[in-house]
Scaffold this motif. Structure first.
Motif, PDB file in Angstrom:
ATOM      1  N   GLU A 160      31.664  37.814  36.082  1.00 20.16           N
ATOM      2  CA  GLU A 160      32.078  39.107  35.568  1.00 20.16           C
ATOM      3  C   GLU A 160      31.343  40.226  36.283  1.00 20.16           C
ATOM      4  N   LYS A 192      36.845  42.132  35.817  1.00 28.74           N
ATOM      5  CA  LYS A 192      36.457  42.944  34.658  1.00 28.74           C
ATOM      6  C   LYS A 192      35.978  42.086  33.501  1.00 28.74           C
ATOM      7  N   ARG A 193      36.556  40.914  33.387  1.00 22.66           N
ATOM      8  CA  ARG A 193      36.182  40.054  32.271  1.00 22.66           C
ATOM      9  C   ARG A 193      36.342  38.618  32.690  1.00 22.66           C
ATOM     10  N   LEU A 195      36.165  34.885  30.702  1.00 20.99           N
ATOM     11  CA  LEU A 195      35.886  34.110  29.484  1.00 20.99           C
ATOM     12  C   LEU A 195      35.289  32.770  29.879  1.00 20.99           C
ATOM     13  N   SER A 196      34.755  32.078  28.881  1.00 20.02           N
ATOM     14  CA  SER A 196      34.027  30.852  29.197  1.00 20.02           C
ATOM     15  C   SER A 196      34.924  29.784  29.809  1.00 20.02           C
ATOM     16  N   ASN A 197      36.241  29.837  29.527  1.00 21.12           N
ATOM     17  CA  ASN A 197      37.112  28.811  30.104  1.00 21.12           C
ATOM     18  C   ASN A 197      37.546  29.165  31.516  1.00 21.12           C
ATOM     19  N   ALA A 199      39.301  32.038  32.295  1.00 22.10           N
ATOM     20  CA  ALA A 199      40.378  33.028  32.327  1.00 22.10           C
ATOM     21  C   ALA A 199      39.769  34.374  32.713  1.00 22.10           C
ATOM     22  N   LEU A 200      40.504  35.127  33.541  1.00 25.44           N
ATOM     23  CA  LEU A 200      39.927  36.348  34.097  1.00 25.44           C
ATOM     24  C   LEU A 200      40.802  37.562  33.835  1.00 25.44           C
ATOM     25  N   VAL A 201      40.143  38.726  33.754  1.00 23.46           N
ATOM     26  CA  VAL A 201      40.879  39.975  33.919  1.00 23.46           C
ATOM     27  C   VAL A 201      40.400  40.568  35.233  1.00 23.46           C
ATOM     28  N   ALA A 210      45.561  39.904  33.828  1.00 24.33           N
ATOM     29  CA  ALA A 210      44.933  38.743  33.202  1.00 24.33           C
ATOM     30  C   ALA A 210      45.545  37.480  33.787  1.00 24.33           C
ATOM     31  N   VAL A 211      44.693  36.520  34.173  1.00 25.46           N
ATOM     32  CA  VAL A 211      45.204  35.265  34.728  1.00 25.46           C
ATOM     33  C   VAL A 211      44.521  34.060  34.076  1.00 25.46           C
ATOM     34  N   SER A 212      45.270  32.959  34.012  1.00 23.77           N
ATOM     35  CA  SER A 212      44.730  31.691  33.511  1.00 23.77           C
ATOM     36  C   SER A 212      43.762  31.111  34.541  1.00 23.77           C
ATOM     37  N   PRO A 213      42.884  30.206  34.090  1.00 27.80           N
ATOM     38  CA  PRO A 213      41.915  29.613  35.020  1.00 27.80           C
ATOM     39  C   PRO A 213      42.566  28.966  36.239  1.00 27.80           C
TER      40      PRO A 213
END
Lengths: 225, 616
Positions: A160, A192-193, A195-197, A199-201, A210-213
């Protein structure tokens, strides 16, 4: 015995042994080829006399070194042809397989070599993405991008707040939408972001995407110098 | 004259469309596609002008239904003038679509919307300079304030002209375009598509494919990437020369709360819970009013007419169906749609998709599937319709089966009316728990066995903004119209069939026929089977019929708690209602509709039987 028939048998035995980690019985081979058992039995005898296979005690048809070489070679040819027909020419995979069954007996080694090189980039990419969970393994045999040579790490390897430059997009299916959203080679992006899995912004051109891993791992990037 | 609005999703096209057309909007299904086009008419200088709101898209190169539709629309000259709506705050990205559309050389104008938001961010857009770069009239507008919207029609009708943009493509691409034009004689935009493998002219595709392969090898990059990069760079150059930025203090970024796991996920859960709770509260309050008014003012007078018994029965069935449609559609579904449109228009839905991506991956889906799932709590029919959002057949299949299992508002009525009222509120929640466990188990199995490939989520986060009441209502209204259009005929026909069924005394025969299942397997009274059958028609009817057949509204007197519990869970689980089956059939085909129906029947009976055996 016709050479193409011989190759078909050896290929089928090789395939069976790859799949089941043992050699087939006559009945099993007949089933795999959808041929009557007596016909297969008589053909096998010819193969035995030709030195391609031997029948071991339990009755399983075992390939000799010579038989194994031919079997593997035909199997590889089949794979290469099928991959080429379905992935590059866009044929339906069943039809591609059928077509490959006919072509594999006549195609020259040089053609296969050149086709193999053309498709080789697939292999390269598959190797790169190893360990990253994308599509199920079975589906992936021929998947991948044909015309990219990018070796950059996926954006999912960054964290991030990192600023990166996009180098390439792997994979055809998701590429178009990413390109349309401005994730094109040379573009600067900010994570920008995350998540633990995984997934990104990603912020690109002032828009947040926003995209999936698994999509993130297909976006090759370098850190902004 | 016909004008079409073209633009990215979320640029305020719909608001502009609404302001231009006012009421009287029609939704048309474009031939050969399930995408809807909103059309409206306006009179300008005594001339009728039709305005079409094209679906929001990011590009004209893709193969999604929306993109294909807009592309066909442009090539077939579907409109006399294209009004390209651009988001001022994302001008660069929006110009990407503009330059693509310009290659089809329709008459165009550009409306740069949300200029107010851009000004707040310290961006100043030079309209004249932009206009000279792209060669069409430019209007700076702010639809949320109504600023300059009135200029759109006069400019579109009077000054629209084909855009003068020429993207400087890579010289290999330019050469390829020229040679394709010379050898095959197709126009540039067709050739560009063909190079990327889209089109239906096989000769052209073959030629273009060979060239594309060559260019790809030489550049070590696919042609699609080269073309996209060229266009984006061109858009960037234009933007750089027309936008002036002044430094502005950054406003507080709500996303620092909304998109983090914490507190984002608790916020998401709270919002969804509040949405469902308020829909249920407002819905049951309104339903009661509607049903009472309808009964006293329509049904009672009709029954008083004293028609011959058969006609009386048919008429009564039609009226009951109408009452059912209105009693469910307006109180529950319309309220739900308003909440949903609010979530969409504020831009929260995309955050919800992002946050739920992880959980959805576990069940073989991805973030975008949250939208059908949430809609499913309101009503299964629109939830199935929204499955179009998911890109692969595999995802649609998994989501369709799951969505039909989610307790919709009608099933909530059953659970509340039977279990919460007569057995206990905790038992009512236990039904939800059972359903969610079953949902997850089903999902895990489905994600293993459904063939096909998974496609991840790629979603543009919409800008957070204040929703416009008018737009929210208009959107909800269009949706409810579509719902009524699908569900009403099904409701009326089934109602008449069930009415006749009762009229000819087939009910008892049916009860006897299925008695082994209802009485022996599920341990329910015989008449419960009729109630369950009526539940297929619409779910909360299972509850109402049960009360009628039992001869008392106090069900606790005639059935044991276990029976009530079993009845509720069976009727909630088994067979989606007829409207759902109809829409499943329409969207995903007969096979999925049949599989889903059979699976849910099976599941309902099994779970019912287990509960009967365990708790007896």
């Amino acid at each position: 015995m016709q050479p193409s028939l011989r190759e078909d048998y050896l290929e089928a035995v090789q395939l069976f042994s790859n799949k089941n980690a043992r050699f087939p019985l006559t009945e099993e081979l007949a089933a795999a080829l959808s041929k009557p058992v007596p016909a297969v039995r008589s053909d096998i005898e010819k193969l035995v006399s030709g030195g391609d296979v031997i029948i071991v005690a339990e009755g399983s048809i075992t390939l000799t070194a010579q038989g194994k070489q031919t079997g593997t070679c035909v199997m590889k040819k089949h794979e290469t042809l099928q991959c080429f027909l379905s992935e590059i020419l866009g044929m339906d995979s069943h039809r591609a397989s059928d077509e490959a069954c006919t072509l594999e007996h006549t195609v020259s080694d040089e053609t296969i070599d050149r086709l193999g090189k053309l498709i080789g980039t697939h292999e390269h990419h598959r190797h790169q993405e190893k360990g990253k969970h994308r599509t199920p393994a079975g589906e992936r045999a021929c998947k991948g991008e044909t015309d990219e040579y990018c070796e950059s790490p996926g954006i999912s390897d960054f964290s991030e707040g990192d600023e990166v430059v996009i180098q390439c997009i792997h994979g055809r299916a998701c590429a178009q939408r990413l390109l349309d959203l401005g994730l094109v080679p040379g573009e600067h992006a900010t994570i920008k972001r995350k998540l633990s899995n995984g997934a990104l912004v990603v912020q690109v051109k002032g828009c947040d995407v926003a995209v999936s891993p698994e999509i993130a791992s297909a976006i090759g990037v370098e850190r902004l110098p | 004259m016909k004008i079409a609005l073209l633009g990215n999703p979320g640029v305020g096209k719909s608001l502009i469309f609404n302001q231009l057309t006012g009421l009287g909007v029609e939704v048309n299904r474009y031939p050969g596609s399930s995408v809807e086009l909103e059309c409206g008419n306006v009179c300008y200088k005594q001339e009728k002008t039709e305005i079409v709101d094209l679906p929001g898209i990011y590009s004209l190169d893709g193969n999604s239904e929306e993109e294909t539709l807009v592309r066909t629309f442009l090539t077939s000259g579907g409109a006399d003038v294209i009004v390209a709506v651009l988001d001022a705050t994302k001008l660069e990205r929006n110009l990407y679509l503009f330059v693509q559309a310009a290659e089809f050389s329709p008459k165009m104008i550009a409306v740069v919307n949300m200029i107010d938001a851009a000004e707040r961010q310290g961006m100043h857009i030079d309209a004249e300079s932009l206009s000279s770069h792209i060669g069409v009239p430019v209007i700076l507008a702010a639809a949320s304030e109504g600023r300059n919207i009135d200029r759109i029609l006069p400019v579109a009708l009077g000054q629209a002209t084909p855009a003068k943009v020429h993207v400087p493509y890579d010289h290999h691409i330019e050469a390829a375009l020229k040679s394709l034009e010379k050898t095959i004689g197709t126009p540039m935009h067709t050739n560009l598509l063909a190079l990327q493998g889209t089109g239906d002219d096989t000769v052209l595709l073959d030629a273009a494919g060979a060239i594309a392969q060559e260019i790809g090898m030489r550049h070590r990059m696919s042609v699609g990437q080269i073309i996209a990069t060229n266009r984006h760079n061109f858009a960037r150059e234009i933007t750089a020369s027309v936008v002036k930025r002044t430094a502005q203090k950054k406003p507080y970024d709500l996303d620092s709360l909304l998109t983090r796991s914490f507190p984002g996920i608790p916020i998401l859960c709270t919002i969804l819970f509040l949405l469902l709770l308020s829909v249920f509260m407002i819905g049951s309050w309104m339903e009661e009013i509607i049903v009472t008014v309808f009964t006293t003012s329509v049904i009672a007078p009709f029954l008083a007419l004293g028609l011959p018994p058969l006609w009386n029965q048919i008429g009564f069935s039609v009226l009951i169906a109408l009452q059912a449609g209105l009693g469910i559609a307006f109180p529950f579904i319309f309220t739900f749609y308003i909440g949903l449109s609010l979530l969409e228009d504020t831009g929260y839905m995309t955050r919800a998709a992002f946050l739920s991506d992880r959980a959805m991956h576990r069940i073989g889906l991805h973030g975008e599937a949250i939208i059908p799932m949430v809609i499913g709590f309101g009503c299964t029919v629109p939830a199935i319709m929204s499955l179009r959002l998911l890109k692969t057949r595999r995802e649609q299949t998994i989501a369709a089966i799951l969505v039909t299992m989610i307790p919709c508002s009608a099933r909530t009525v059953v659970i509340a009316g039977i279990v919460a009222a007569f057995v206990g509120i905790f038992w009512a929640f236990s039904i939800y728990l059972i359903i969610f466990i079953l949902l997850i188990l089903t999902a895990v199995v489905l994600s293993r066995i459904t063939p096909g490939e998974q496609f991840g989520m790629i979603v543009e986060m919409s800008t957070l903004r204040r929703p416009q009441a008018r737009l929210v209502l208009a959107k909800s209204w269009l949706r409810i119209k579509e719902f009524l259009f699908i569900a009403m005929p099904v409701l009326i026909v089934t109602s008449i069939l069930l009415g006749l069924f009762q009229f000819f005394g087939l009910t008892e025969l049916f009860e006897q026929l299925v008695a082994p299942v209802t009485v022996t397997l599920l341990g329910l009274p015989g008449y419960a089977s009729t109630a369950l059958l009526f539940g297929v028609f619409r779910k909360e009817l299972a509850f109402e019929t049960l009360a009628v057949l039992a001869g008392t509204a106090n069900l606790g007197m005639v059935m044991t708690s276990v029976q009530l519990y079993t009845f509720a869970i069976v009727s909630v689980l088994f067979v989606p209602c007829v409207s759902t089956i109809a829409v499943l059939y329409r969207q995903l085909g007969a096979r999925i509709a049949i599989i889903t129906s059979l699976y849910t029947v099976f599941l309902g009976l099994i779970i019912g039987a287990i509960i009967n055996i365990l708790m007896k």
